[in-house]
Write a protein that holds these residues in place. Structure first.
Motif, short mmCIF file in Angstrom:
data_model
loop_
_atom_site.label_atom_id
_atom_site.label_comp_id
_atom_site.label_asym_id
_atom_site.label_seq_id
_atom_site.Cartn_x
_atom_site.Cartn_y
_atom_site.Cartn_z
N ARG A 121 53.53 32.06 -0.91
CA ARG A 121 54.26 32.51 0.11
C ARG A 121 54.75 31.67 1.46
O ARG A 121 55.51 31.58 2.15
CB ARG A 121 53.47 33.98 0.81
CG ARG A 121 53.58 34.88 0.05
CD ARG A 121 53.22 36.15 0.10
NE ARG A 121 53.14 37.32 -0.65
CZ ARG A 121 51.92 37.91 -1.38
NH1 ARG A 121 50.87 37.56 -0.89
NH2 ARG A 121 52.27 39.02 -1.95
N LYS A 122 53.46 30.99 1.61
CA LYS A 122 53.32 30.01 2.66
C LYS A 122 54.50 28.90 2.45
O LYS A 122 55.44 28.67 3.54
CB LYS A 122 52.03 29.39 3.24
CG LYS A 122 52.10 28.26 4.23
CD LYS A 122 50.57 27.61 4.57
CE LYS A 122 50.58 26.83 5.50
NZ LYS A 122 51.87 26.07 6.01
N TYR A 144 57.24 28.99 0.43
CA TYR A 144 58.50 29.21 0.33
C TYR A 144 58.97 30.16 1.61
O TYR A 144 59.91 30.00 2.01
CB TYR A 144 58.93 30.48 -0.80
CG TYR A 144 58.70 29.58 -2.10
CD1 TYR A 144 59.80 28.76 -2.36
CD2 TYR A 144 57.57 29.45 -3.06
CE1 TYR A 144 59.95 27.97 -3.53
CE2 TYR A 144 57.82 28.85 -4.10
CZ TYR A 144 58.68 28.08 -4.43
OH TYR A 144 58.66 27.21 -5.48
N GLY A 145 58.02 30.68 2.65
CA GLY A 145 58.15 31.14 3.93
C GLY A 145 58.66 30.16 4.60
O GLY A 145 59.76 30.31 5.57
N ASP A 146 58.15 28.62 4.61
CA ASP A 146 58.41 27.86 5.43
C ASP A 146 59.67 27.30 4.99
O ASP A 146 60.55 26.85 5.91
CB ASP A 146 57.55 26.54 5.41
CG ASP A 146 56.07 27.04 5.99
OD1 ASP A 146 55.91 27.91 6.89
OD2 ASP A 146 55.02 26.06 5.61
N ASN A 165 61.98 29.71 6.47
CA ASN A 165 61.68 29.97 7.95
C ASN A 165 61.55 31.34 8.09
O ASN A 165 61.96 32.25 9.11
CB ASN A 165 62.97 29.53 8.67
CG ASN A 165 62.69 29.35 10.23
OD1 ASN A 165 61.40 29.04 10.38
ND2 ASN A 165 63.46 29.52 11.02
N ILE A 166 60.59 31.99 7.27
CA ILE A 166 60.32 33.36 7.51
C ILE A 166 58.71 33.38 7.20
O ILE A 166 58.10 32.50 6.61
CB ILE A 166 60.91 34.61 6.71
CG1 ILE A 166 60.72 34.08 5.02
CG2 ILE A 166 62.25 34.50 7.17
CD1 ILE A 166 61.51 35.04 4.09
N ASN A 167 58.19 34.44 7.75
CA ASN A 167 56.73 34.55 7.52
C ASN A 167 56.14 35.79 6.86
O ASN A 167 54.88 35.72 6.25
CB ASN A 167 55.66 34.10 8.64
CG ASN A 167 56.20 35.03 9.72
OD1 ASN A 167 56.66 36.25 9.67
ND2 ASN A 167 55.42 34.90 10.98
N LYS A 168 57.22 36.85 6.51
CA LYS A 168 56.64 38.00 5.95
C LYS A 168 57.81 38.13 5.17
O LYS A 168 59.12 37.90 5.16
CB LYS A 168 56.59 39.09 6.98
CG LYS A 168 55.26 39.06 7.74
CD LYS A 168 55.06 40.24 8.57
CE LYS A 168 54.03 39.80 9.59
NZ LYS A 168 53.72 41.23 10.34
N VAL A 183 58.27 37.62 1.74
CA VAL A 183 59.01 36.28 1.12
C VAL A 183 59.26 36.34 -0.45
O VAL A 183 58.25 37.01 -1.02
CB VAL A 183 57.91 34.98 1.54
CG1 VAL A 183 58.50 33.80 0.53
CG2 VAL A 183 57.53 34.72 2.76
N HIS A 234 67.10 40.01 1.45
CA HIS A 234 66.10 39.68 0.46
C HIS A 234 66.64 39.11 -0.95
O HIS A 234 66.26 38.10 -1.23
CB HIS A 234 65.31 41.21 0.14
CG HIS A 234 64.37 41.36 1.24
ND1 HIS A 234 63.68 40.68 2.06
CD2 HIS A 234 64.12 42.63 1.80
CE1 HIS A 234 63.11 41.23 2.79
NE2 HIS A 234 63.60 42.49 2.71
N ASN A 240 67.78 35.51 -0.10
CA ASN A 240 66.63 34.75 -0.07
C ASN A 240 66.02 34.53 -1.25
O ASN A 240 65.79 33.36 -1.55
CB ASN A 240 65.35 35.52 0.83
CG ASN A 240 65.77 35.45 2.19
OD1 ASN A 240 66.72 34.53 2.72
ND2 ASN A 240 65.02 36.25 3.00
#
Length: 192
Positions: A61-62, A64-66, A69-72, A74, A140, A143
């Motif tokens: 999650r960290k 692919y979130g980076d 550019n999202i943190n929730k 993912v 979503h 993404n």
């Protein structure tokens, strides 16, 4: 039934549900096996999937979130064929209840807006009701598609590196050494 069997039946989605006299459970939708209910929470099932694929979900999650550019919320790529996007499917009753289900983007046929959310139509004539707006569901899905493209390039790049090292991880011949010597002499001449 273990996780491998659900994957063999082509896992399309898994969502949290409340079952009478059983509480917080998980509904599993597979392409070949249909709809089944597990007497375990969605979080527990998701962790089992992570262990099956030898994957650290938190780090995924960290990472692919980076990338997005999202943190929730993912998307989770277990492999190139199983990329799941989070979809809000219910309103939690208590504090630790999850509201998110996960849908494999590979099996999404179409989405339709309705009064209080979106219907997501999957292969094999299944429909998942989402409480998200049409715009959110489309975001979503986009993404998930971005991660799929990136995942394929990442895996291909690793394979190309392995092929490169296999090709050049052989003993040097006298001819290789002679060519190397000539190149070094040319470099020496240009430096002087």
């Amino acid at each position: 039934m273990d996780i491998g069997e659900y994957l063999e039946e082509e896992l399309m989605a898994f969502i949290p549900v409340y079952l009478n006299m059983k509480g917080n459970c998980t509904a599993i939708y597979t392409y070949k096996g249909g709809e089944k209910y597990l007497e375990q929470s969605l979080r527990s099932f998701l962790n089992c999937l992570g262990r099956y694929f030898l994957m650290d979900l938190k780090e995924s999650r960290k990472y692919y979130g980076d990338l997005l550019n999202i943190n929730k919320l993912v998307p989770i790529p277990f492999n190139e064929e199983n990329i799941f996007i989070p979809i809000k499917t219910r309103k939690p009753i208590s504090r630790n209840d999850g509201a998110l289900g996960y849908v494999n983007i590979k099996y999404i046929e179409k989405i339709e807006e309705r009064v209080n959310g979106v219907d997501i139509f999957l292969s094999s004539n299944y429909k998942i009701r989402s409480l998200n707006s049409l715009k959110t569901v489309e975001k979503h899905i986009n993404n998930g598609e971005i991660i799929k493209k990136f995942y394929n390039k990442k895996e291909k790049g690793i394979y190309e590196d392995i092929v490169f090292y296999d090709e050049y991880n052989k003993p040097a011949t006298k001819g290789d050494i002679a060519l190397l010597r000539q190149e070094l002499l040319k470099i020496k001449e240009t430096l002087e």
